[in-house]
Design an enzyme around this catalytic site. Sequence first.
Site, PDB file in Angstrom:
ATOM      1  N   SER A 579       0.845  -1.199   0.000  1.00 53.24           N
ATOM      2  CA  SER A 579       0.000   0.000   0.000  1.00 53.24           C
ATOM      3  C   SER A 579       0.872   1.238   0.000  1.00 53.24           C
ATOM      4  O   SER A 579       2.011   1.215   0.494  1.00 53.24           O
ATOM      5  CB  SER A 579      -0.903   0.009   1.236  1.00 53.24           C
ATOM      6  OG  SER A 579      -1.547   1.251   1.390  1.00 53.24           O
ATOM      7  N   TYR A 592      -2.234  -0.101  10.687  1.00 48.56           N
ATOM      8  CA  TYR A 592      -2.232  -0.477   9.276  1.00 48.56           C
ATOM      9  C   TYR A 592      -0.945  -0.012   8.585  1.00 48.56           C
ATOM     10  O   TYR A 592      -0.283  -0.785   7.879  1.00 48.56           O
ATOM     11  CB  TYR A 592      -3.450   0.134   8.594  1.00 48.56           C
ATOM     12  CG  TYR A 592      -3.548  -0.140   7.112  1.00 48.56           C
ATOM     13  CD1 TYR A 592      -3.898  -1.392   6.640  1.00 48.56           C
ATOM     14  CD2 TYR A 592      -3.295   0.874   6.188  1.00 48.56           C
ATOM     15  CE1 TYR A 592      -3.992  -1.647   5.281  1.00 48.56           C
ATOM     16  CE2 TYR A 592      -3.388   0.634   4.819  1.00 48.56           C
ATOM     17  CZ  TYR A 592      -3.739  -0.623   4.380  1.00 48.56           C
ATOM     18  OH  TYR A 592      -3.828  -0.874   3.032  1.00 48.56           O
TER      19      TYR A 592
END
Length: 702
Positions: A579, A592
């Site tokens: 990501s 995250y």
Amino acid sequence: MTAHAPSAAHTPIVSKWDDAVAASLSEPELLLYRSNLLGSDLRVTNFGGGNTSAKVRMKDYLTGQEVDVLWVKGSGGDLGSIKLDGFSTLYMDKLQALKGRYRGRAHEDEMVDYLPHCTYNLNPRAASIDTPLHAYIPKAHVDHMHPDAIIAIAACADSRRLTEVIFGGQLGWLPWQRPGYDLGLKLEALATSQPNLKGIILEGHGLFTWGETAKGCYETTLEMIRLAEQWLAENVKQPVFGGVKTTTLPADQRAALAARLMPALRGRISASERKLGDFNDSPAVLEFVASHDLAKLAALGTSCPDHFLRTKIRPLVLDFDPAKPDVDALLAGLDAALEAYRADYTAYYERCKRANSPAIRDANPVIYLIPGVGMLSFAKDKATARIAGEFYINAINVMRGANGVDTYVGLPEQEAFDIEYWLLEEAKLQRMPKPKSLAGRVALVTGGAGGIGQAVARQLLQEGACVMLTDIDAGALAEAKANLLKVAGKDNIDAVQGDITSEAAVEAVIEATSLRFGGLDILVSNAGIASAAPLEDTTLEIWNRNQNILVTGYFLVSRAAFRLMKQQKIGGSMVFVASKNGLVASAGASAYCTAKAAEIHLARCVALEGAAIGVRVNVVNPDAVIRGSRIWDGKWKEERAASNKIEADNIEEFYRQRSMLKLSVLPEDIAEAVYFLASDKSGKSTGNVLNVDAGNAAAFTR
């Protein structure tokens, strides 16, 4: 795995002809109907084997006159799935005129070049080598099938006498001869001289039957097969394959052993091209590989040309004792076993080659027989590997039937070579389309039920790879597999439920992939979650959940894949779907972002160790892939909207406008990047990060 029981255990073959359906069909459509019925039962003919024909009165497009046209299955194709465009159409008068061009058996191959000059209505479907065999039989409808029961009789030492005994004069008999123009003339001569015949058995090859109507021809074909099956079942004189010699391992042990063996074999036989594998432990196979006569019968080779063109003339029987299952010794002996087989095959080629023979082909085995375990087959694609195994089961059934009533006889070595290295077969191979870029590759996609996972799988499938999907959500996984079956078919896609945070589950997924396809070349680590919370509201449970899935899970999967790729010794590629947040911190998403950063660094570490064994590891960093994403369907969407102080319904537009290029990022965009990094297009890249985020300056890697 395909189940093939011994012929005698099958229920009798019954007619599936439906007069109501047939009543509305034209003659060409009746041929198609008959062909599909025959091809739907592997007891009648094997996949891609056999052919059918009908001689039909049709109007000539140039003269307007009625002429006789031969409709016959064209080159290639399968009777079970053939359509009308799979048939060649040829003028019968021109086919008869070809007889004036025939210069004898030494020149019969040149007759194939005349067939296009006989084409009716500019039909582009190429005529097969078997066209004269149908054309010259003086009957309106002709079937040529390869039923195991008939070939068992055709492959007996006393084949001619048994044909008379079993069929009572209904079938004629011709000695072995390679299919071609001259055999067509011999079929014509026998059928003409004995007009009461219903068909002819070709020694070591198969069955021709005929009739004045499509239905009559179809039912005669079934009748002859039933007679053969019944006679073989009632006249067995000796134990099947000499009786049982070895024990058979339990199913779970057979599967575990095959899953361990297949990657080791695959690596050793994939030097010239990647191979894909298939495992079969059906009852017919287990009966054969546990028998006293296994080695002796395997060495004799197959009889029917359709069989050995798929399987090579003989298999490799591996040295393994299921009573003392030493898998390490089996693996240690593979190099010597393969080298001996290749040397034997090369010697066969040198003994039999002719002045104009094509160069020797891949000398590795196609079929591998393991006592007490089953059969492995390897080929350039999964379907070909599976079908090769099915053809060898046909050969097993033939050997069972022949040896039960007489003595099985394989095809003479020179005759087998002349089929295998036939210039017409070589020409057919040369016409095959160029393989796709990922042909022969096996890919594992974690998080396969999600939008990105499915898009990646679809891209890899379209480029020729076989794909195993895994996901923790069994229901979504089944739906994803169903969607992808429409893209690539049952041979190339499969799915296995698994939790990547479980070491045992990951090992089971890797084992399932090896067992299904033979090994692993591409790992796409894509499983993921997303969470957002201010630091003071981030619970240990949230933190650990991110770490378990995005770090520990990726570690477990990459470690298992690394071990398998190292065993194969043919390199590989891993792509981590991380990501933008692995490079750029975001407020309110510490768990995250930290996990994604660790994921990227893990990829770099694996790249360092993988380089030595030819395993490349790279990262794709998406950003805001909202459409089709399961992550964005849930709480993450609301959390990111709240963090950015916007409405949840405006989230996609917000991220689009935030990007430098003002574009939305789609699952298909990530799939393109994954394909690039997984394929040879990036063969000199490892340890790299590719951002697919429509432009985010903060995420620039340099």
